[in-house]
Motif scaffolding. Structure first.
Motif, PDB file in Angstrom:
ATOM      1  N   SER A  18       0.838  -1.190   0.000  1.00 44.86           N
ATOM      2  CA  SER A  18       0.000   0.000   0.000  1.00 44.86           C
ATOM      3  C   SER A  18       0.879   1.248   0.000  1.00 44.86           C
ATOM      4  O   SER A  18       1.940   1.275   0.631  1.00 44.86           O
ATOM      5  CB  SER A  18      -0.920   0.017   1.228  1.00 44.86           C
ATOM      6  N   LEU A  19       0.441   2.258  -0.725  1.00 45.12           N
ATOM      7  CA  LEU A  19       1.095   3.571  -0.659  1.00 45.12           C
ATOM      8  C   LEU A  19       0.503   4.436   0.447  1.00 45.12           C
ATOM      9  O   LEU A  19       1.035   5.496   0.764  1.00 45.12           O
ATOM     10  CB  LEU A  19       0.936   4.310  -1.998  1.00 45.12           C
ATOM     11  N   LEU A  20      -0.593   3.997   1.029  1.00 44.85           N
ATOM     12  CA  LEU A  20      -1.321   4.788   2.018  1.00 44.85           C
ATOM     13  C   LEU A  20      -0.872   4.473   3.433  1.00 44.85           C
ATOM     14  O   LEU A  20      -0.802   3.305   3.830  1.00 44.85           O
ATOM     15  CB  LEU A  20      -2.819   4.530   1.897  1.00 44.85           C
ATOM     16  N   THR A  21      -0.563   5.505   4.186  1.00 41.53           N
ATOM     17  CA  THR A  21      -0.305   5.365   5.610  1.00 41.53           C
ATOM     18  C   THR A  21      -1.574   5.711   6.380  1.00 41.53           C
ATOM     19  O   THR A  21      -2.527   6.274   5.820  1.00 41.53           O
ATOM     20  CB  THR A  21       0.834   6.285   6.066  1.00 41.53           C
ATOM     21  N   ASP A  22      -1.578   5.417   7.652  1.00 41.26           N
ATOM     22  CA  ASP A  22      -2.723   5.806   8.486  1.00 41.26           C
ATOM     23  C   ASP A  22      -2.902   7.311   8.477  1.00 41.26           C
ATOM     24  O   ASP A  22      -4.042   7.816   8.512  1.00 41.26           O
ATOM     25  CB  ASP A  22      -2.518   5.323   9.927  1.00 41.26           C
ATOM     26  N   PHE A  23      -1.794   8.055   8.411  1.00 41.18           N
ATOM     27  CA  PHE A  23      -1.881   9.514   8.401  1.00 41.18           C
ATOM     28  C   PHE A  23      -2.487  10.010   7.090  1.00 41.18           C
ATOM     29  O   PHE A  23      -3.272  10.970   7.073  1.00 41.18           O
ATOM     30  CB  PHE A  23      -0.499  10.131   8.611  1.00 41.18           C
ATOM     31  N   ASP A  24      -2.129   9.344   5.967  1.00 43.74           N
ATOM     32  CA  ASP A  24      -2.745   9.682   4.684  1.00 43.74           C
ATOM     33  C   ASP A  24      -4.262   9.542   4.768  1.00 43.74           C
ATOM     34  O   ASP A  24      -5.010  10.421   4.321  1.00 43.74           O
ATOM     35  CB  ASP A  24      -2.231   8.766   3.571  1.00 43.74           C
ATOM     36  N   VAL A  25      -4.705   8.444   5.328  1.00 43.34           N
ATOM     37  CA  VAL A  25      -6.137   8.198   5.436  1.00 43.34           C
ATOM     38  C   VAL A  25      -6.795   9.234   6.333  1.00 43.34           C
ATOM     39  O   VAL A  25      -7.894   9.737   6.034  1.00 43.34           O
ATOM     40  CB  VAL A  25      -6.392   6.770   5.959  1.00 43.34           C
ATOM     41  N   HIS A  26      -6.132   9.582   7.420  1.00 39.75           N
ATOM     42  CA  HIS A  26      -6.672  10.612   8.314  1.00 39.75           C
ATOM     43  C   HIS A  26      -6.831  11.938   7.578  1.00 39.75           C
ATOM     44  O   HIS A  26      -7.882  12.600   7.680  1.00 39.75           O
ATOM     45  CB  HIS A  26      -5.748  10.782   9.522  1.00 39.75           C
ATOM     46  N   LEU A  27      -5.793  12.331   6.839  1.00 38.51           N
ATOM     47  CA  LEU A  27      -5.863  13.593   6.089  1.00 38.51           C
ATOM     48  C   LEU A  27      -6.978  13.545   5.053  1.00 38.51           C
ATOM     49  O   LEU A  27      -7.720  14.519   4.865  1.00 38.51           O
ATOM     50  CB  LEU A  27      -4.524  13.874   5.415  1.00 38.51           C
ATOM     51  N   PHE A  28      -7.092  12.423   4.377  1.00 34.35           N
ATOM     52  CA  PHE A  28      -8.118  12.268   3.352  1.00 34.35           C
ATOM     53  C   PHE A  28      -9.512  12.416   3.948  1.00 34.35           C
ATOM     54  O   PHE A  28     -10.362  13.157   3.435  1.00 34.35           O
ATOM     55  CB  PHE A  28      -7.949  10.900   2.694  1.00 34.35           C
ATOM     56  N   LYS A  29      -9.752  11.733   5.054  1.00 35.59           N
ATOM     57  CA  LYS A  29     -11.084  11.738   5.657  1.00 35.59           C
ATOM     58  C   LYS A  29     -11.438  13.075   6.296  1.00 35.59           C
ATOM     59  O   LYS A  29     -12.617  13.394   6.470  1.00 35.59           O
ATOM     60  CB  LYS A  29     -11.178  10.612   6.694  1.00 35.59           C
ATOM     61  N   THR A  30     -10.418  13.879   6.640  1.00 33.58           N
ATOM     62  CA  THR A  30     -10.677  15.207   7.215  1.00 33.58           C
ATOM     63  C   THR A  30     -10.614  16.315   6.168  1.00 33.58           C
ATOM     64  O   THR A  30     -10.734  17.496   6.508  1.00 33.58           O
ATOM     65  CB  THR A  30      -9.671  15.504   8.345  1.00 33.58           C
ATOM     66  N   GLY A  31     -10.412  15.946   4.898  1.00 31.91           N
ATOM     67  CA  GLY A  31     -10.387  16.935   3.827  1.00 31.91           C
ATOM     68  C   GLY A  31      -9.104  17.715   3.744  1.00 31.91           C
ATOM     69  O   GLY A  31      -9.065  18.790   3.123  1.00 31.91           O
ATOM     70  N   LYS A  32      -8.018  17.188   4.311  1.00 28.54           N
ATOM     71  CA  LYS A  32      -6.763  17.948   4.383  1.00 28.54           C
ATOM     72  C   LYS A  32      -5.614  17.287   3.619  1.00 28.54           C
ATOM     73  O   LYS A  32      -4.465  17.670   3.799  1.00 28.54           O
ATOM     74  CB  LYS A  32      -6.351  18.127   5.855  1.00 28.54           C
TER      75      LYS A  32
END
Length: 658
Positions: A18-32
């Motif tokens: 995966s290229l996605l980290t947990d932080f990536d997902v957090h940013l994505f879900k918060t619109g940031k």
């Protein structure tokens, strides 16, 4: 589309990657997450020594997703994506047998029971329309525009001229062979770049070049937000075109469309079988003017998608700015809607609060990441602070199209000169609000379509008067405060209305009158770029002052443009009638000798050649509230621009003759 409930069988499991980290997902879900293009979409990568393609797609309401393409005979049961465990709605997978350059789509089984085949929202390359598949593509290009980018950075925030040549790529110039397509990106780099440079424009602005299925939409109905249209070449080819502009000292602005998208089956519409990118309620989600769908700006994942897209073009393609289309339609919930066709906001008003906060955030991110870039709003209402910083309550754009100036100017110029004395307010009113925003004066593609005719065709009178009026309008535009934009063809007096299916009428340059207009625009661009009086304070009141706006009987106006210092002061006198006015007196701020440095009626512009030759000496006759004045000749349907050649003090005896 027929509903299906079949779930693909798993025959090939993706590798654990995966290229996605947990932080990536957090940013994505918060619109940031503002560089989402580095994570979602298709990426040809090396996974522990094994090359292949990683896929990631947001489809929270899917029950199963697979990758289909030539590599698996479009069999939806082979390359299966797995849903992440973090409730992000992202599906992902790595496949070693999917190589760079492969065409693919997402085969999506929705939890609504529908089966959909969708192109990748983050695809960087697409098949040429009418084909609709995405292509695995990681652009590789060696940029050679370092000098331009460094200069852009060093000049960030400093006053500069913006003279923009607006281009519809597909109809600027076509190949000579009948029925052949427009020039490729590399071919265009060898003709358009030279032309824009020769014409002294500072920037070129392209109508949207992101992938769009319908050529007749002019690019405003996008399906591939991250892919330059493949009609004219590869992403690298487009990079080469931009690089060529930069090496020639010309900036590139792209039209960007975050306001709506079409309902094509392979696009964003109902992407996972539900209203994902758009609002479900048509009173908020459907655009009545363009029969397209409106983004849900309140959804965090959609904000990440759109802001990442703005950043993408600036980041990966070195774009110098974005002109944001149809901002007014985003700001108002009742835009083009009748009573009962829209939903008020939580306060009962018609402002789209979610779109407003999105636009502010987009501008903050763009300028925070690329302080040397620019965003320009096409906004047609009196919304306050469009081009003011967000910390002052504005929307944060760098500039705004001055639609009122455009409307009033074209309305005035269509009047026969004998009637213009009754319309003096139309040509002077724009200065009343010229400094409330950072305005760009647009004579855009919208003014030469849908039966409006060409700019030349809207000028009154016989051939001589039509061309003189066009030269007069262009010169007035360049002398007026604000930056400039001119749609292709206007610069040489295209006589027919713009047709996106045809090349511009370049043969008209065989005629002196058209060649004269072209020379005028070329010289106006040079004049604008080299005269600080015209750009140093083009957005501020200190850069402009009236000499006389009220000579209605003669249809004459006179004003000053001012930069720093007396040497950067210009006097502009406009005669909107075909009468030559001799011994016309105007007040001037300084005693001495004045010289005409530009005249729109000069012979090289196919004018009548009524000039003010030699020096114009001041007289101690008070006029227009000034202690000194000069007498000059006003060219017919023309503008004379003057500069102080030599100031003479009251103690200088050489002034005795004045």
């Amino acid at each position: 589309m027929a509903k299906k409930t079949v779930t693909p069988s798993t025959t090939t499991l993706p590798a654990s990657f995966s290229l996605l980290t947990d932080f990536d997902v957090h940013l994505f879900k918060t619109g940031k997450h503002y560089k989402l293009y580095e994570k979602l979409g298709s990426h040809f990568v090396n996974n522990e020594g094994q090359e292949g393609t990683y896929f990631a797609v947001w489809a929270p309401n899917a029950s199963a997703i697979s990758i289909i393409g030539n590599f698996n005979q479009w069999n939806k049961g082979k390359h299966i994506l797995h849903s992440r465990w973090d409730e992000s709605g992202i599906w992902e997978g790595f496949f070693a047998d999917v190589k760079h350059g492969e065409a693919y789509k997402y085969a999506i089984h929705s939890n609504t029971g529908e089966y959909l085949e969708k192109s990748d929202p983050f695809a960087t390359f697409c098949e040429m329309p009418p084909k609709t598949a995405s292509i695995v593509w990681t652009p590789k290009f060696e940029w050679k525009d370092e000098a331009w980018m460094n200069e852009r950075k060093s000049q960030a925030g400093k006053p500069k001229a913006y003279s923009v040549y607006e281009v519809h790529y597909g109809s600027w110039r076509r190949k000579l062979e009948e029925g052949t397509p427009s020039l490729t990106y590399p071919e265009m780099a060898h003709v358009l770049v030279d032309y824009v440079k020769e014409m002294n424009f500072t920037h070129v602005e392209f109508l949207p070049l992101m992938e769009h299925p319908f050529y007749g939409s002019w690019g405003y109905q996008l399906t591939g937000y991250f892919a330059p249209t493949s009609r004219y070449g590869s992403p690298e080819d487009f990079m080469y075109l931009i690089d060529s502009f930069h090496r020639a000292g010309i900036g590139v602005i792209l039209d960007w469309v975050p306001s709506h998208f079409p309902g094509d089956a392979h696009g964003l519409f109902k992407f996972d079988g539900t209203f994902l990118y758009e609002h479900a309620d048509p009173r908020k989600g459907f655009h009545p003017d363009w029969k397209s769908y409106i983004f849900n700006y309140g959804r965090n994942e959609v904000r990440s998608f759109l802001i990442s897209n703005a950043v993408y073009w600036l980041d990966k393609f070195h774009i110098d700015g974005l002109r944001v289309d149809a901002v007014a339609s985003m700001l108002y919930l009742d835009y083009s809607r009748k009573a009962g066709e829209w939903i008020p906001n939580v306060y009962g008003g018609n402002e789209n609060i979610e779109a407003i906060t999105f636009l502010k955030e987009m501008n903050e991110v763009v300028y925070g990441t690329f302080p040397d870039a620019i965003t320009i709003a096409e906004e047609s209402t009196s919304w306050t602070g469009v081009s003011r910083p967000t910390y002052l309550g504005g929307l944060g754009f760098g500039q705004k199209w001055m639609m009122g100036w455009m409307h009033d100017t074209l309305q005035y110029f269509k009047q026969d000169s004998i009637h213009r004395k009754y319309h003096q307010n139309e040509i002077t009113f724009s200065v009343m609000y010229a400094f409330t925003e950072n305005f760009m004066l647009p004579l855009s593609h919208d003014e030469v379509v849908h039966g409006k005719g060409s700019l030349l065709g809207r000028m009154p009178g016989d051939e001589w008067r039509k061309f003189a009026n066009l030269r007069l309008m262009f010169t007035y535009m360049f002398m007026h405060p604000g930056s400039k934009l001119l749609f292709m063809g206007g610069e040489f007096g295209q006589s027919a209305e713009w047709n996106h299916e045809k090349s511009l009428d370049w043969h008209l340059l065989d005629y002196d009158v058209h060649k004269g207009v072209q020379r005028l625009v070329r010289d106006l661009n040079r004049f604008y770029k080299t005269e600080p009086a015209l750009y140093q304070y083009q957005f501020e009141q200190k850069g402009f002052s009236w000499i006389d706006y009220d000579d209605r009987e003669n249809s004459v106006i006179a004003f000053q443009r001012q930069g720093d210092g007396k040497e950067n002061l210009l006097i502009v006198v406009c005669n909107f009638t075909p009468e030559t006015r001799r011994h016309y007196r105007i007040g001037v701020p300084f005693r001495g000798s004045w010289k005409e440095i530009f005249n729109s009626d000069a012979h090289q512009y196919a004018g009548s050649g009524v000039l003010n030759e030699g020096l114009l000496l001041t007289s101690p006759v008070k006029y227009h509230g000034r202690d000194y004045s000069i007498s000059l000749t006003l060219p017919p349907l023309g503008i004379s621009v003057l500069r102080l050649e030599k100031e003479i003090s009251e103690f200088d005896l050489s002034d005795m003759g004045t």
